[in-house]
Design an enzyme around this catalytic site. Structure first.
Site, short mmCIF file in Angstrom:
data_model
loop_
_atom_site.label_atom_id
_atom_site.label_comp_id
_atom_site.label_asym_id
_atom_site.label_seq_id
_atom_site.Cartn_x
_atom_site.Cartn_y
_atom_site.Cartn_z
N GLY A 81 0.71 -1.33 -0.06
CA GLY A 81 -0.23 -0.04 0.01
C GLY A 81 0.84 1.20 -0.12
O GLY A 81 0.51 2.30 0.67
N ASN A 125 2.14 -2.18 5.48
CA ASN A 125 1.79 -0.82 5.72
C ASN A 125 0.12 -0.64 5.32
O ASN A 125 -0.57 0.07 5.85
CB ASN A 125 2.48 0.39 4.73
CG ASN A 125 1.82 1.67 4.72
OD1 ASN A 125 1.63 2.48 5.83
ND2 ASN A 125 1.20 2.03 3.60
N TYR A 160 -12.15 -0.74 13.49
CA TYR A 160 -10.77 -0.41 13.29
C TYR A 160 -9.87 -0.46 14.16
O TYR A 160 -8.76 -1.26 14.27
CB TYR A 160 -10.67 0.98 12.71
CG TYR A 160 -9.39 1.42 12.33
CD1 TYR A 160 -8.55 1.31 11.22
CD2 TYR A 160 -8.60 2.53 13.50
CE1 TYR A 160 -7.31 1.91 11.09
CE2 TYR A 160 -7.28 2.96 13.30
CZ TYR A 160 -6.99 2.52 12.28
OH TYR A 160 -5.38 3.23 12.02
N ILE A 192 -1.93 11.53 11.78
CA ILE A 192 -0.87 12.06 10.92
C ILE A 192 -1.49 12.75 9.85
O ILE A 192 -2.61 12.37 9.30
CB ILE A 192 -0.28 10.49 10.26
CG1 ILE A 192 0.25 9.56 11.47
CG2 ILE A 192 0.70 10.83 9.14
CD1 ILE A 192 1.40 10.03 12.33
#
Length: 242
Positions: free
Chosen positions: A14, A92, A156, A188
């Site tokens: 990814g 990732n 999640y 992020i």
């Protein structure tokens, strides 16, 4: 720049854009040949390969549906065939979604675990014999959500918590030949401006949110650290970095 990864090959899942792209570029800057996977972002993947190659390394992009076990096995085989080896696997790729806990469907739950937990397991399993042969490394990208409960992200958070435990289990099961570590990023941002982001930044010790470059710096640390460092999970949040 020092190039301690010269002669090494890295596979980053990814990595056509965002955090994965930053990790791939940071590793290429340090001399590693890099293979990346993508699913729908072909144009971005091609641009990333071009940027990787600018660091005088071999680079390739492979379309891989991480929901498909056979596709995962074929991807690992293709990397070994084209680049000769795999020294570091960076899991990732992941998906993120919000939903009220009581409204999460079975399909939503399964989709989250298929990509965020099962795919890293299958990718690591496929890469295991190649990593074992070279005393390689695995780096999983978890999440602060796997350490703290976020009320509207139950599927999640749970998938990432499972990935954290998988990382520790892999580290114990595959030592000493393979070292396994995990990074758990918090918020992020990559240029986005939002009052909610600023609110979160003010709550951190360093008064800023993390960046993709912070995560990439942590990835470089684990890629180049002494081989006996394994089973470690570090959070990258609030500009704290390492």
């Amino acid at each position: 720049m020092d190039r301690p990864l010269t002669g090494k090959t890295v596979l980053v899942t990814g990595a056509a854009k965002r955090i994965g792209r930053s990790i791939a570029l940071a590793l290429a800057e340090r001399g590693a040949d890099v293979a990346i996977t993508y699913l729908a972002s072909q144009a971005e993947a091609e641009q990333t390969v071009h940027a990787l190659a600018a660091h005088d390394v071999d680079a390739l992009a492979i379309r891989c549906d991480l929901r498909d076990p056979e596709d995962i096995e074929q991807t690992v085989a293709a990397v070994v065939n084209d680049l000769g080896r795999i020294d570091l696997l960076v899991n990732n790729a992941g998906i993120f979604a919000s939903e009220a806990l009581e409204d999460i469907s079975v399909d939503q739950w399964d989709a989250m675990f298929t990509t965020n937990t099962r795919a890293p397991f299958l990718m690591a399993k496929a890469a295991h014999p190649h990593l074992r042969a070279v005393k390689g490394r695995i780096l999983n990208i978890g999440s602060l959500g796997g350490l703290h409960p976020w009320a509207t992200h139950a599927h999640y958070c749970t998938s990432k918590a499972a990935l954290h435990m998988l990382s520790k289990t892999m580290a114990k099961a595959w030592a000493p030949e393979i070292s396994v570590n995990c990074i758990a990023p918090g918020m992020i941002v990559q240029g986005e401006v939002d009052e909610a982001y600023e609110h979160l930044a003010r709550k951190t010790p360093m008064q800023r949110n993390g960046t993709a470059e912070d995560v990439a710096a942590a990835a470089v640390f684990f890629a180049t650290a002494p081989h006996f460092i394994t089973g470690q999970l570090i959070a990258v949040d609030g500009g704290l970095g390492l």
